[in-house]
Scaffold this active site. Structure first.
Site, PDB file in Angstrom:
ATOM      1  N   THR A  17      87.327  52.285  25.980  1.00 38.14           N
ATOM      2  CA  THR A  17      88.104  53.273  26.747  1.00 38.14           C
ATOM      3  C   THR A  17      87.658  53.363  28.200  1.00 38.14           C
ATOM      4  O   THR A  17      86.789  52.643  28.628  1.00 38.14           O
ATOM      5  CB  THR A  17      87.999  54.651  26.070  1.00 38.14           C
ATOM      6  OG1 THR A  17      86.651  54.900  25.741  1.00 38.14           O
ATOM      7  CG2 THR A  17      88.830  54.660  24.818  1.00 38.14           C
ATOM      8  N   ASN A  59      78.108  50.309  24.569  1.00 34.70           N
ATOM      9  CA  ASN A  59      78.910  50.303  23.352  1.00 34.70           C
ATOM     10  C   ASN A  59      79.549  51.633  22.983  1.00 34.70           C
ATOM     11  O   ASN A  59      80.408  51.694  22.115  1.00 34.70           O
ATOM     12  CB  ASN A  59      78.084  49.771  22.195  1.00 34.70           C
ATOM     13  CG  ASN A  59      77.931  48.272  22.318  1.00 34.70           C
ATOM     14  OD1 ASN A  59      78.919  47.562  22.363  1.00 34.70           O
ATOM     15  ND2 ASN A  59      76.701  47.814  22.433  1.00 34.70           N
ATOM     16  N   THR A  62      82.312  38.048  28.188  1.00 33.27           N
ATOM     17  CA  THR A  62      82.846  39.412  28.001  1.00 33.27           C
ATOM     18  C   THR A  62      81.833  40.392  28.608  1.00 33.27           C
ATOM     19  O   THR A  62      81.831  40.588  29.814  1.00 33.27           O
ATOM     20  CB  THR A  62      83.120  39.729  26.515  1.00 33.27           C
ATOM     21  OG1 THR A  62      81.950  39.491  25.755  1.00 33.27           O
ATOM     22  CG2 THR A  62      84.272  38.887  25.988  1.00 33.27           C
ATOM     23  N   THR A  86      80.798  37.010  17.578  1.00 37.64           N
ATOM     24  CA  THR A  86      81.371  36.934  18.932  1.00 37.64           C
ATOM     25  C   THR A  86      80.519  36.131  19.869  1.00 37.64           C
ATOM     26  O   THR A  86      80.035  36.580  20.896  1.00 37.64           O
ATOM     27  CB  THR A  86      81.708  38.244  19.615  1.00 37.64           C
ATOM     28  OG1 THR A  86      82.561  38.967  18.762  1.00 37.64           O
ATOM     29  CG2 THR A  86      82.470  38.039  20.934  1.00 37.64           C
TER      30      THR A  86
END
Lengths: 410, 410
Positions: free
Chosen positions: A410, A405, A160, A197
């Site tokens: 967005t 972060n 990611t 994660t």
């Protein structure tokens, strides 16, 4: 960052090894449009069903794919194919999310010609959005055992916000046979104990039963993957899965096998390498930090204190700024809620002792600052209160962490 | 950020009030050279010995001045003069540090003509350096009850990386008499529950015994000062001290007094105001965040969940970036280790509901983003699992936090 001295001499680390280094495993990855340009859909395949053992996040909001994977392993403790997408975590997605994970499992099984309960499903990424199943299906259609797809693609597809792939392999001797273990992992933000994660996939050709494999995985995870932290958040999707395809030809490993400890040591070394690589690639990180807590009265206390220090934002920013502000280390030891005798504590920043018996030493500030400019920093806390110890890994807290972060979504 | 509706109507907040608003208290502060230019030495004085109650950090490495202060209060539960320096914390300083705190106490007592055991000593700042006693003595020499020294100087003198002073006052009616409470606080970095480099000084003219005062302070602290976090670090020096000088003329407050709950509510309101001001001025903060956890099965669970959310670096950076990434809120609820039914959880960002029954809502993203651009952000987590609730306060995580803490010491 050395392993303990008691490491069996027959164990060797192949830093450039992969999850496909043990024979019988293939892997691949493609781009399906889940991410803008990067690979986002990967798979790992064993040519026969492999004995499987997994550990999973303790987060209450455990993601749908982890439920599907656990149910699959319960059937006969075997997995043949792992499928994983990035970008969308399929967490907090309710019944639809669960159904989508099942569809991902079933269509993978059909494509790869394996039983559905031999398919493990993983997702990582944003919480709360449903998987775009058209893209997932595009990925499944491209799955193959062919060598056109490579392990490097798999390692990229599971990332990611990671900036590098994480992989390693380890070899050891069991019954005079060479046993190989390979691993791939992803991590980065939201990395904290109990599988945050963070995904870890480990393969091995060892002949081993399910129970001893699970036991080994659990104990090793507690001292490796669960001892890393990037920002203290534990995710909904974390898991480590080990597949053992039984090709090495050793006598079946059980807890009574004389070489079972060797297997555990090998798995520890591999997991430690992967854990360090995850910590080192923490979001915005410029440095790997290792905290060694030594001579404590219990392993639990040592781990808790090590985690307290490695998780301190003040310690993390001090390391970023190469500021030998050891008071923050002592302070973090003090609020770990573990009983500590303040008058016995020694603290070292690398080779520079800065605290002796709980009191500051007149240390060489320039030497300490220079040490903290390294890329790998060791902080040692000696409690002189027993003979247990623990290590934890993390990274510095930087401007880049905030950048990443404040605008991930967005 | 409103108080509960059950607040007694007779209680009013004087936002511009001070620790000297209750009659009989004076305060002052001077510059002694401990800090480069800013005031660094302050005092607070009662014209008669006041009933005192304190709470102290749980950090194992409790600083020397806190030990001296606790020993002083043990004698007859009264304090007349508080003396406090900033810049140096006098923590991890061993026997010399303890002796220096005693000297600070004794010389203050002599200068102010009070008993040594009626002097409370505080320090805040860097851990591990000895107090420069020549500068401390310069400060003591300038102590006075004269009005030439003002409460504003005191409020400045106790600050470290704080950017503003924190003060408030509250009035209530007890037995038909007006009772006033005033407060001053410092906070900023290392702010976390259990009194982390946070100092709070509260004065009141109430007539109250030691035991009910201590009990009130403890319960109020648990729901106010202990519910704020800036970076999760608990310091060596934190403490809140209340002085009651018995001037208001009310019947002596005990736990049986019908207006005891009114006093507790007034102390709660005052402490909540100070706690909010500390959170709002967290290092590098641009926004105050309030997390409301409602309808839980226990207060303990509500507090733990609220602290888990307010402490999440990922939530803090998302608020900084005005990113309505509610998944991070849900994730933090999930790793709080409190039992939660995921299918019942609602989440609101201010007025915008983003999660319903554990599932994402199709909310107005622009409205949510606009809301997050405010200076005060409320995050509500409704667990639909009981009727207990808790609030926690914190701030966003910004570039400026990293700047401040990467180079605090050097």
């Amino acid at each position: 960052m050395n392993m303990t001295n008691t490491m069996n001499k027959s164990i060797r680390c192949l830093e450039q090894g992969h999850v496909t280094t043990p024979s019988g495993f293939t892997a691949g990855g493609v781009h399906t449009g889940l991410r803008k340009k990067k690979l986002d859909f990967g798979w790992l395949h064993s040519d026969i069903p492999a004995v499987a053992a997994g550990v999973y996040t303790t987060n209450t909001f455990q993601a749908a794919p982890l439920k599907v994977t656990q149910e699959a392993i319960e059937v006969d403790q075997k997995i043949q194919t792992i499928v994983c997408n990035s970008a969308i975590a399929n967490a907090c997605t309710g019944h639809i999310g669960y159904k989508n994970a099942k569809i991902m499992q079933e269509e993978t099984a059909e494509k790869m010609n394996v039983a559905a309960h031999h398919v493990a499903v993983y997702s990582t990424g944003l919480i709360g959005e449903q998987l775009p199943m058209d893209k997932i299906k595009t990925g499944i259609e491209q799955m193959s055992e062919q060598s056109a797809y490579q392990v490097d693609a798999f390692e990229h597809a599971i990332l990611t916000t990671d900036t590098v792939t994480k992989h390693a392999a380890v070899q050891c001797e069991i019954d005079g046979k060479t046993v190989t273990l390979g691993g791939a992992a992803k991590g980065s933000g939201m990395i904290e104990p109990n599988m945050a994660t963070m995904l870890g996939f480990v393969t091995t050709d060892a002949v081993i039963e399910h129970e001893p494999l699970l036991k080994a995985l659990r104990s090793v995870t507690d001292q490796t993957f669960n001892m890393i932290t990037v920002d203290g958040d534990s995710s909904t999707n974390d898991s480590v899965l080990v597949l053992a395809n039984q090709r090495a030809g050793n006598e079946t490993l059980t807890e009574d096998h004389p070489d079972y400890p060797v297997f555990i040591q090998a798995l520890t070394l591999l997991s430690e390498k992967l854990a360090q690589k995850i910590a080192e690639d923490g979001e915005g990180a410029t440095k790997l930090i290792e905290v060694n807590v030594t001579n404590t009265h219990s392993v639990t206390a040592a781990r808790k204190i090590a985690k307290s220090v490695i998780s301190s934002n003040l310690v993390k920013t001090a390391v970023y700024g190469a500021d030998p502000n050891w008071g923050r280390v002592v302070c973090a030891v003090g609020y770990s809620n573990e009983p500590v005798n303040p008058d016995l504590v020694d603290v070292f920043l690398g080779p520079v002792q800065v605290v002796s018996g709980g009191l500051p030493l007149a240390f060489d500030e320039e030497k300490a600052t220079d040490y903290l400019k390294n890329k790998a920093i060791e902080i040692t806390v000696d409690l002189h209160d027993g003979d247990e110890s623990a290590k934890a890994w993390g990274c510095d807290l930087t401007y880049q962490y905030v950048t990443i972060n404040a605008s991930y979504r967005t």
